[in-house]
Design a protein around this motif. Structure first.
Motif, PDB file in Angstrom:
ATOM      1  N   LYS A  56      -7.346   1.774  -5.548  1.00 43.61           N
ATOM      2  CA  LYS A  56      -8.164   2.801  -5.314  1.00 43.61           C
ATOM      3  C   LYS A  56      -8.838   2.928  -6.835  1.00 43.61           C
ATOM      4  O   LYS A  56      -9.911   2.232  -7.264  1.00 43.61           O
ATOM      5  CB  LYS A  56      -7.492   4.168  -5.318  1.00 43.61           C
ATOM      6  N   ASN A  72       0.972  -1.243  -0.180  1.00 44.92           N
ATOM      7  CA  ASN A  72       0.153   0.049  -0.109  1.00 44.92           C
ATOM      8  C   ASN A  72       0.855   1.339   0.072  1.00 44.92           C
ATOM      9  O   ASN A  72       2.122   1.147   0.240  1.00 44.92           O
ATOM     10  CB  ASN A  72      -0.867  -0.149   1.259  1.00 44.92           C
ATOM     11  N   ALA A  73       0.375   2.553  -0.216  1.00 45.62           N
ATOM     12  CA  ALA A  73       0.734   3.539  -0.305  1.00 45.62           C
ATOM     13  C   ALA A  73       1.686   4.089   1.074  1.00 45.62           C
ATOM     14  O   ALA A  73       2.910   4.768   0.950  1.00 45.62           O
ATOM     15  CB  ALA A  73      -0.036   4.684  -0.739  1.00 45.62           C
ATOM     16  N   THR A  74       1.152   3.652   2.224  1.00 42.34           N
ATOM     17  CA  THR A  74       1.947   4.033   3.412  1.00 42.34           C
ATOM     18  C   THR A  74       3.217   3.421   3.315  1.00 42.34           C
ATOM     19  O   THR A  74       4.077   3.954   3.895  1.00 42.34           O
ATOM     20  CB  THR A  74       0.941   3.362   4.542  1.00 42.34           C
ATOM     21  N   TYR A 124      -1.665  12.786   3.814  1.00 43.54           N
ATOM     22  CA  TYR A 124      -2.390  11.891   4.564  1.00 43.54           C
ATOM     23  C   TYR A 124      -1.728  11.475   5.956  1.00 43.54           C
ATOM     24  O   TYR A 124      -0.392  11.344   5.965  1.00 43.54           O
ATOM     25  CB  TYR A 124      -2.280  10.378   3.508  1.00 43.54           C
ATOM     26  N   ASP A 136       3.580  10.933  -3.293  1.00 45.61           N
ATOM     27  CA  ASP A 136       2.466  10.064  -2.735  1.00 45.61           C
ATOM     28  C   ASP A 136       1.335  10.056  -3.897  1.00 45.61           C
ATOM     29  O   ASP A 136       0.553  11.100  -3.679  1.00 45.61           O
ATOM     30  CB  ASP A 136       1.857  10.553  -1.403  1.00 45.61           C
ATOM     31  N   HIS A 191      -3.655   8.206  -4.920  1.00 50.53           N
ATOM     32  CA  HIS A 191      -4.791   8.643  -5.703  1.00 50.53           C
ATOM     33  C   HIS A 191      -4.089   8.909  -7.275  1.00 50.53           C
ATOM     34  O   HIS A 191      -3.738   9.922  -7.355  1.00 50.53           O
ATOM     35  CB  HIS A 191      -5.626   9.590  -5.591  1.00 50.53           C
ATOM     36  N   ASN A 206      -1.328   3.497  -4.934  1.00 53.09           N
ATOM     37  CA  ASN A 206      -2.198   2.445  -4.962  1.00 53.09           C
ATOM     38  C   ASN A 206      -3.069   2.084  -6.347  1.00 53.09           C
ATOM     39  O   ASN A 206      -3.516   3.138  -6.962  1.00 53.09           O
ATOM     40  CB  ASN A 206      -3.436   2.696  -3.876  1.00 53.09           C
ATOM     41  N   SER A 221      -5.768  13.722  -0.166  1.00 57.49           N
ATOM     42  CA  SER A 221      -6.712  12.979   0.311  1.00 57.49           C
ATOM     43  C   SER A 221      -7.994  13.720   0.797  1.00 57.49           C
ATOM     44  O   SER A 221      -9.114  13.574   0.141  1.00 57.49           O
ATOM     45  CB  SER A 221      -6.134  12.146   1.386  1.00 57.49           C
TER      46      SER A 221
END
Ligand code: PLP
Length: 400
Positions: A220, A87-89, A114, A194, A197, A217, A169
């Motif tokens: 999404k 995931n992006a995190t 985020y 990041d 999206h 991601n 976000s």
């Protein structure tokens, strides 16, 4: 419960497993994966379970390469610069893990980043004796230049890293990265983009924008299964780039990477302990599915969603007498609208969901504002935004 029948989604909703008892106007938070993509993922899982050894030793690698090849044109990057993360995190954190920071250094973030990504910036800064500085972006957003200037004006001689979103976000704002990233590069600042999206959300040109690191991601806006994200590492950072978790092959990376036909950093990120790789592999299936929905492919899907989002935003604005909070040039498939007078965003969010059956976030946004963020995906219709506008008019009329 809603007092009137819910407006129907579009015919394309038949491909998704969305609860028909809810009006889904929040694709942005977690996406939604179509049934044919979930079916493809199930086939990849069957392949894993049929012979796990054959799968992880041999079959997984070409399948990951197939997914990488499908993703590369969507993010505008060479496949050699892409690896997979969950995931992006994790993508942001892995990039931070590979950036040397020292006491007094600053990581600059925007005020609309985020939370999890900012938390990981803070942790990285704390470990190094560095600090995190926030650049507040104007909200409502006057235009790309004002937003770029607000960020760039906070760059100092201490700024070592900037972490910023491609599409923020909470505000849904598409940031002017084509202006910001080259300006930061010229000043010797390392950039982490990041793009949670990103894929299937807005057109991406990583090759031209040239961030040092980027993540995004696929679950999404590309409608891939959850657990499918990418990490882009610019060629000059690839030597010695390490994942957060070291693999079996960590001490003999060159040799192991030669066996799987990829560069050492990609080899190690592609396999860092046993995991279910089916979501990542299914990125190729999701990209093909989404592109097949309209004759113009994925570009047409994005154009459709952006136009529907603007239409939805305009419907709500007209009904409530609001102005858009961002210009069209900074609006993709999400638009946030400032709701004046709303002091308890959670209460309105709950009312919209529990009474009106609308899934849509209402949350704090920069400058002490409260905004509602609407999303537009192929399964949405203008009638759903009309219904949202009616619900809001009722709720705000009653509470303000
Ligand atoms: C801009 C942005 N960055 C990062 C994330 C985190 O994504 P994930 O939970 O998949 O790590 C999100 C999630 O919505 C996001 O909107």
């Amino acid at each position: 419960m809603a007092t009137t029948p819910l407006p129907a989604p579009s015919d394309l909703a038949r491909h998704f497993r969305l609860d028909p008892g809810v009006v889904h106007l929040n694709h942005g938070s977690f996406g939604a994966c179509p049934t044919p993509v979930l079916d493809a993922q199930a086939r990849h899982r069957d392949q894993v379970e049929a012979d796990g050894v054959r799968f992880f030793v041999h079959d997984a690698w070409p399948l990951l390469d197939r997914a990488r090849a499908a993703l590369a044109p969507i993010v505008g990057a060479d496949p050699a610069n892409l690896a997979f993360v969950a995931n992006a995190t994790t993508g942001v954190t892995t990039a931070l893990h590979n950036i040397p920071l020292g006491p007094g250094d600053e990581i600059l973030v925007t005020g609309a980043e985020y939370t999890a990504c900012v938390n990981n910036c803070r942790a990285a800064a704390r470990r190094a004796g560095a600090s995190v500085v926030t650049a507040d972006l104007p909200w409502p957003a006057p235009g790309p230049d004002a937003v770029a200037d607000a960020l760039l004006s906070k760059v100092t001689a201490r700024t070592r890293v900037v972490m910023l979103s491609l599409v923020a976000s909470s505000t849904g704002l598409r940031l002017p990265v084509e202006r910001i990233l080259p300006a930061l590069r010229n000043r010797g600042v390392i950039t982490i983009l990041d793009a949670a999206h990103g894929p299937g959300c807005v057109p991406m040109r990583l090759r031209d924008w040239a961030p040092d690191f980027a993540t995004g991601n696929a679950h999404k806006w590309l409608c891939a299964p959850k657990g499918s994200a990418f990490l882009y590492v610019a060629p000059e950072h690839q030597a010695g780039f390490r994942p957060l978790v070291l693999s079996n092959d960590a001490e003999r990376l060159e040799e192991a990477a030669a066996r799987t036909g990829r560069s050492p950093w990609q080899h190690e990120l592609d396999y860092a302990g046993t995991d279910d790789p089916s979501a990542k592999i299914a990125i190729a299936d999701a990209a093909a599915f989404l592109a097949g929905l309209f004759p113009g492919g994925l570009d047409a899907v994005m154009d459709h969603n952006h136009a529907l989002c603007r239409k939805g935003r305009d419907i709500v604005c007209a009904r409530l007498g609001l102005d858009p909070s961002a210009p069209d040039a900074m609006t993709g498939p999400m638009a946030a609208l400032i709701l004046p007078g709303v002091t308890d965003p959670m209460a309105l969010w709950d009312r919209l969901y529990h009474h009106w059956r609308i899934q849509i976030p209402v949350w704090p946004t920069p400058g002490g504002t409260v905004s509602l963020r609407l999303s537009a995906q192929v399964y949405n219709t203008p009638a759903q935004y009309e219904y949202l506008a009616k619900a809001l008019a009722h709720e705000l009329g009653a509470t303000r």
